[in-house]
Design a protein around this motif. Structure first.
Motif, PDB file in Angstrom:
ATOM      1  N   VAL A  12      17.299   2.915 -41.317  1.00 58.57           N
ATOM      2  CA  VAL A  12      17.859   4.244 -41.024  1.00 58.57           C
ATOM      3  C   VAL A  12      18.806   4.192 -39.827  1.00 58.57           C
ATOM      4  O   VAL A  12      19.849   4.852 -39.814  1.00 58.57           O
ATOM      5  CB  VAL A  12      16.700   5.220 -40.724  1.00 58.57           C
ATOM      6  N   PHE A  13      18.440   3.364 -38.839  1.00 62.55           N
ATOM      7  CA  PHE A  13      19.161   3.406 -37.564  1.00 62.55           C
ATOM      8  C   PHE A  13      20.521   2.722 -37.624  1.00 62.55           C
ATOM      9  O   PHE A  13      21.423   3.058 -36.871  1.00 62.55           O
ATOM     10  CB  PHE A  13      18.263   2.824 -36.459  1.00 62.55           C
ATOM     11  N   GLY A  14      20.650   1.766 -38.543  1.00 60.34           N
ATOM     12  CA  GLY A  14      21.959   1.158 -38.740  1.00 60.34           C
ATOM     13  C   GLY A  14      22.814   1.961 -39.707  1.00 60.34           C
ATOM     14  O   GLY A  14      24.039   2.044 -39.563  1.00 60.34           O
ATOM     15  N   VAL A  73      11.860   2.222 -46.801  1.00 58.47           N
ATOM     16  CA  VAL A  73      12.535   2.357 -48.105  1.00 58.47           C
ATOM     17  C   VAL A  73      13.999   1.925 -47.951  1.00 58.47           C
ATOM     18  O   VAL A  73      14.531   1.162 -48.774  1.00 58.47           O
ATOM     19  CB  VAL A  73      12.450   3.822 -48.604  1.00 58.47           C
ATOM     20  N   VAL A  74      14.616   2.382 -46.878  1.00 59.34           N
ATOM     21  CA  VAL A  74      16.042   2.091 -46.684  1.00 59.34           C
ATOM     22  C   VAL A  74      16.246   0.600 -46.405  1.00 59.34           C
ATOM     23  O   VAL A  74      17.205  -0.003 -46.883  1.00 59.34           O
ATOM     24  CB  VAL A  74      16.619   2.978 -45.552  1.00 59.34           C
ATOM     25  N   VAL A  91      21.208   1.395 -56.289  1.00 57.93           N
ATOM     26  CA  VAL A  91      20.137   1.124 -55.315  1.00 57.93           C
ATOM     27  C   VAL A  91      19.871   2.366 -54.462  1.00 57.93           C
ATOM     28  O   VAL A  91      18.719   2.765 -54.254  1.00 57.93           O
ATOM     29  CB  VAL A  91      20.507  -0.080 -54.414  1.00 57.93           C
ATOM     30  N   LEU A  92      20.927   3.002 -54.005  1.00 56.48           N
ATOM     31  CA  LEU A  92      20.759   4.189 -53.149  1.00 56.48           C
ATOM     32  C   LEU A  92      20.158   5.352 -53.945  1.00 56.48           C
ATOM     33  O   LEU A  92      19.344   6.110 -53.416  1.00 56.48           O
ATOM     34  CB  LEU A  92      22.088   4.596 -52.517  1.00 56.48           C
ATOM     35  N   LYS A  97      12.709   7.947 -53.911  1.00 57.19           N
ATOM     36  CA  LYS A  97      11.496   7.615 -53.135  1.00 57.19           C
ATOM     37  C   LYS A  97      11.423   8.439 -51.850  1.00 57.19           C
ATOM     38  O   LYS A  97      10.369   8.957 -51.476  1.00 57.19           O
ATOM     39  CB  LYS A  97      11.485   6.121 -52.782  1.00 57.19           C
ATOM     40  N   VAL A  98      12.558   8.545 -51.187  1.00 56.05           N
ATOM     41  CA  VAL A  98      12.574   9.283 -49.910  1.00 56.05           C
ATOM     42  C   VAL A  98      12.298  10.769 -50.158  1.00 56.05           C
ATOM     43  O   VAL A  98      11.539  11.403 -49.402  1.00 56.05           O
ATOM     44  CB  VAL A  98      13.933   9.078 -49.185  1.00 56.05           C
ATOM     45  N   ASN A  99      12.867  11.325 -51.189  1.00 59.55           N
ATOM     46  CA  ASN A  99      12.601  12.737 -51.498  1.00 59.55           C
ATOM     47  C   ASN A  99      11.121  12.961 -51.760  1.00 59.55           C
ATOM     48  O   ASN A  99      10.557  14.005 -51.394  1.00 59.55           O
ATOM     49  CB  ASN A  99      13.434  13.183 -52.693  1.00 59.55           C
TER      50      ASN A  99
END
Lengths: 426, 377
Positions: free
Chosen positions: A202-204, A390-391, A408-409, A415-417
């Motif tokens: 997430v941070f990158g 996940v990311v 992929v995204l 998954k994130v939802n």
């Protein structure tokens, strides 16, 4: 002679024994003992402990015991466990993205009433944003950082590039990277890579999506948005750096990348500003620091940690606040910045002649400060750690397994939802 | 008419410029020094280029602050130099120089113990040093031997502005020969530019004969890393000398020291020290050139030609940079008409703690074995 020697030694000892070295402070019986759990490892830990020592030596009523409890992830787990057993420290350094874990479980109380108006106005608003949720302040900002571009000035010179003109955009990075990527000994193995973007989950990913006009999550944190056109564009850019331009290795971990950078095998890379001091003093080549390159607009992610008061007794809460206010005052904010590279917290520090003159002689430290106007914290949610995992897997699929970024995204977003929905149902 | 308009415009622009310049100027109303428990305030202010009552623009102030900070840091008396600014009700600057002083009082063991040619030998002593005597960075050093020989080494070194002075006395009574030697050596040096000194020492010596000698010297660079992120630094000293023995004979020679320091990676420092000397004439016995290969008796080899190489790598422990591991290799070429090559090596532990500067323990292998306890200069 031996007797004479002894006498001279004693006389000299007594003559000079009024020096600060021997001014060991006697511990007072009524001293308030505070425990500070921190996540500052070797280098920054030394700077923090130096400040804590100074506080202890100059304040008779309070004694702070700093204890290193591992990096942010480990600290979070230890705090969760400590909360279960009731054995919490009085103060803990908590990463701003992990505050939500404790806020959601109502384990920490808002500090709105105890933070002075002066501090509220003097500490930069971006930093308050990082430690506040729904207008409630849950921590005092302490070590705040942004990513900057580290680059090897010596490698630039060797490649015929002007070391005083680092790349401004990611397109520039590709252009420079082509000139900086070399098989030096002719064994068909790259000995110096142009760039390494470690893409730490997430941070990158977040700042690059924002640079492309996109967002990572929606405002009410119910939906992931990173499979947008902006997200795909970012991932394609990174994938192209590996496979089309061949200027970046595909499968290096952050640790491998850091070692390669130290050894001069990587010419450029985005890294936290918290390492500037360490890099300047420990790298054998001349370090250049430049603003994080941008895609369409400038954006950097604000990271770091705040100090959370876990103490229950009111006298300990008061003492903890006093210590934190001291640690983050104008002077110490400047000292912390100079000793580590972390950002100065206060407007008064940024305006001070001390800091401005320091930046004049040390321009590398000024670069992250200049990025403050376009810095933003990540999209907070209590499930940010799980989303990060996940990311990270998604990025691996794109970078290492060379899979299609859009596909992929898309599956990562599903998954994130699911995680966000589950969190909302709690 | 056009000229008049032009004149008025020029005058207006000039006035605006002067006014804007005046607005940017800041009066340094007060300059304070805080945190100096030992160091004299006037001594500190002698390194500060800013002057109370003077007007500066902000760029000038920042330049002067950086110059003053560098001057103060180069005294090596302070761990921190901080310029705190405040403005009074009239927007005049009140600048406070906040300092944190280092520990000044140091003591510890010095000397070495060795085993060579089936015999032990000792040359051990204790030292006491104080590096900010009188609050003006004057350094006092006293060393007392406690092996079979007796004596004292006394050293006082300080500076006044650009002039550095030192005064050394060395007395030794060698028990097994009942011979005394005394050397008294005052010296003065002038700093031409930063870290470039030109000076001279004068030696009055009494050993097997009474003599005096003049040692003019030039010194450049520094043994200490400055600034803290310097990647390479060096120290050079060259000193020819000429002496006269009261017996009517003379002696002469030349000494040169060159130290080179290179940061390899992660504060691992490579040090190369090259020393060379030549002598001629009737040299007093206590001034003869002696070998300095660790692991071999220092007084075991002498000559009138000497070349010394010392290679060290300083590796701080990753978890505690106060402890440094130092592998080393020394080599000497020394002798008179024929020269000898001596080689030695070993490993050292340097511990930078509150009480020593630093504690150095070394084990060295050469013609024999040597255990060193040292204070490093």
């Amino acid at each position: 002679m031996r007797k004479g020697t002894t006498i001279i030694c004693i006389i000299l000892f007594l003559a000079f024994s009024n020096i600060p070295l021997f001014a060991v402070k006697a511990k007072r019986a009524k001293e308030i003992e505070l425990t500070l759990w921190h996540s500052m490892s070797i280098y920054q830990g030394g700077a923090l402990e130096k400040l804590v020592d100074e506080y202890n030596n100059t304040h008779d009523d309070v004694h702070v015991n700093p204890i290193f409890q591992g990096l942010y992830d480990e600290m979070k787990i230890k705090l969760i466990n400590a909360l279960k057993t009731g054995d919490t420290p009085d103060i803990a350094q908590v990463a701003i993205e992990y505050l939500d874990v404790f806020i959601a479980d109502e384990k920490i109380e808002p500090l709105n009433d105890v933070v002075s108006e002066e501090d509220k106005n003097d500490v930069l608003s971006q930093f308050w944003e990082g430690v506040s949720r729904n207008r409630n302040i849950y921590a005092i900002p302490f070590n705040q950082s942004v990513q900057v571009l580290y680059y090897n000035k010596s490698a630039f010179e060797n490649a015929g590039l002007d070391p005083e003109k680092p790349p401004k955009t990611w397109e520039d990075v590709i252009e420079y990277g082509n000139k900086l990527t070399h098989d030096i000994n002719g064994d068909n193995e790259i000995d110096q890579w142009g760039v390494l973007i470690s893409m730490e989950g997430v941070f990158g990913f977040t700042p690059l999506i924002r640079q492309t006009g996109g967002e990572f999550l929606n405002d009410d944190r119910t939906q992931a948005l990173f499979n947008s056109e902006a997200g795909v564009k970012v991932m394609k850019l990174i994938q192209d750096m590996v496979y089309t331009h061949g200027i970046m290795p595909s499968n290096w971990t952050l640790f491998e990348g850091a070692n390669a950078f130290l050894g001069g095998k990587i010419a450029m890379g985005p890294i936290t500003c918290a390492g500037i001091k360490y890099a300047e003093e420990n790298l054998p080549w001349e370090l250049g620091i430049a603003p994080l390159p941008y895609i369409e607009n400038k954006s950097v992610l604000l990271g770091g940690a705040g100090l959370v008061i876990f103490a229950k007794q009111s006298y300990k809460r008061k003492a903890s606040l006093h210590f934190i206010q001291w640690l983050t005052n104008r002077e110490n904010s400047i000292r912390w910045h100079k000793e580590t590279g972390y950002l100065p917290l206060r407007k008064s520090a940024l305006e001070s002649i001390e800091l401005r003159s320091f930046h004049r002689d040390n321009p590398n430290y000024k670069v992250p400060v200049d990025q403050l106007p376009y810095s933003r914290p990540p999209d907070f949610t209590p499930v940010l750690s799980q989303i990060d995992q996940v990311v990270r897997f998604a990025i691996e699929d794109i970078m290492i397994n060379k899979q299609d970024p859009q596909q992929v995204l898309n599956s990562a977003v599903i998954k994130v939802n699911g995680l966000l929905e589950e969190e909302k149902r709690k | 008419m056009k000229w008049r308009i032009l004149l008025i415009c020029t005058a207006f622009l000039t006035l605006s410029y002067i006014q804007s310049q005046a607005e940017d100027e800041i009066l340094l109303k007060t300059l304070l020094v805080k945190g100096n428990m030992v160091t004299d305030t006037d001594y500190i202010l002698s390194y500060v280029t800013l002057k109370e009552g003077k007007t500066y623009n902000i760029d000038e102030i920042m330049d002067e602050i950086n110059d003053s900070r560098e001057n103060l840091e180069q005294t090596y008396l302070f761990t921190e130099v901080f310029f705190n600014d405040e403005f009074d009700e009239n927007d005049n600057l009140i600048l406070t120089i906040e300092l944190k002083e280092k520990n000044y009082f140091l003591f510890g063991p010095a000397g070495y113990t060795g085993y060579q040619d089936d015999a032990f030998y000792f040359r051990n002593s204790v030292y006491v040093s104080y590096i900010n005597l009188f609050g003006n960075s004057t350094h006092l050093y006293v060393e007392l031997p406690f092996y079979e020989n007796q004596g004292i080494v006394f050293m006082l070194q300080g500076r006044l502005k650009n002039v550095r002075y030192d005064f050394n006395i060395e007395y030794e009574h060698i028990s097994n020969t009942s011979q005394d030697s005394v050397g008294i050596m005052p010296g003065l040096a002038y700093e031409i530019t930063r870290n470039l000194f030109l000076g001279s020492s004068f030696l009055v010596n009494s050993a097997d004969s009474d003599s005096f000698a003049l040692y003019p010297f030039i010194e450049a660079g520094s043994r200490i890393r400055f600034p803290n992120d310097a990647k390479n630094w060096y120290y050079l000293r060259v000193s020819p000398y000429l002496g006269y023995n009261f017996t009517g004979t003379t002696f002469y020679g030349m000494e040169a020291h060159f130290n080179y320091y290179h940061d390899l990676l992660l504060r691992i420092i490579y040090q190369l020290k090259v020393k060379g000397a030549l002598q001629g004439g009737e040299v007093p016995v206590n001034l003869l050139l002696l070998s300095d290969v660790r692991g071999t008796r220092f007084d075991g080899y002498s000559g009138d030609k000497w070349l010394s190489l010392t290679n060290e790598i300083h590796i701080p422990l990753p978890w505690d940079d106060a402890i440094i591991i130092v592998p080393f290799i020394d080599a000497n070429i020394i002798g008179y008409t024929s020269v000898e090559l001596l080689v030695g090596g070993g490993i050292g532990f340097h511990w930078y703690n509150l009480f020593q500067d630093p504690l150095v323990v070394e084990i060295a292998f050469g013609k024999g074995i040597m255990l060193n306890f040292q204070k490093r200069f």
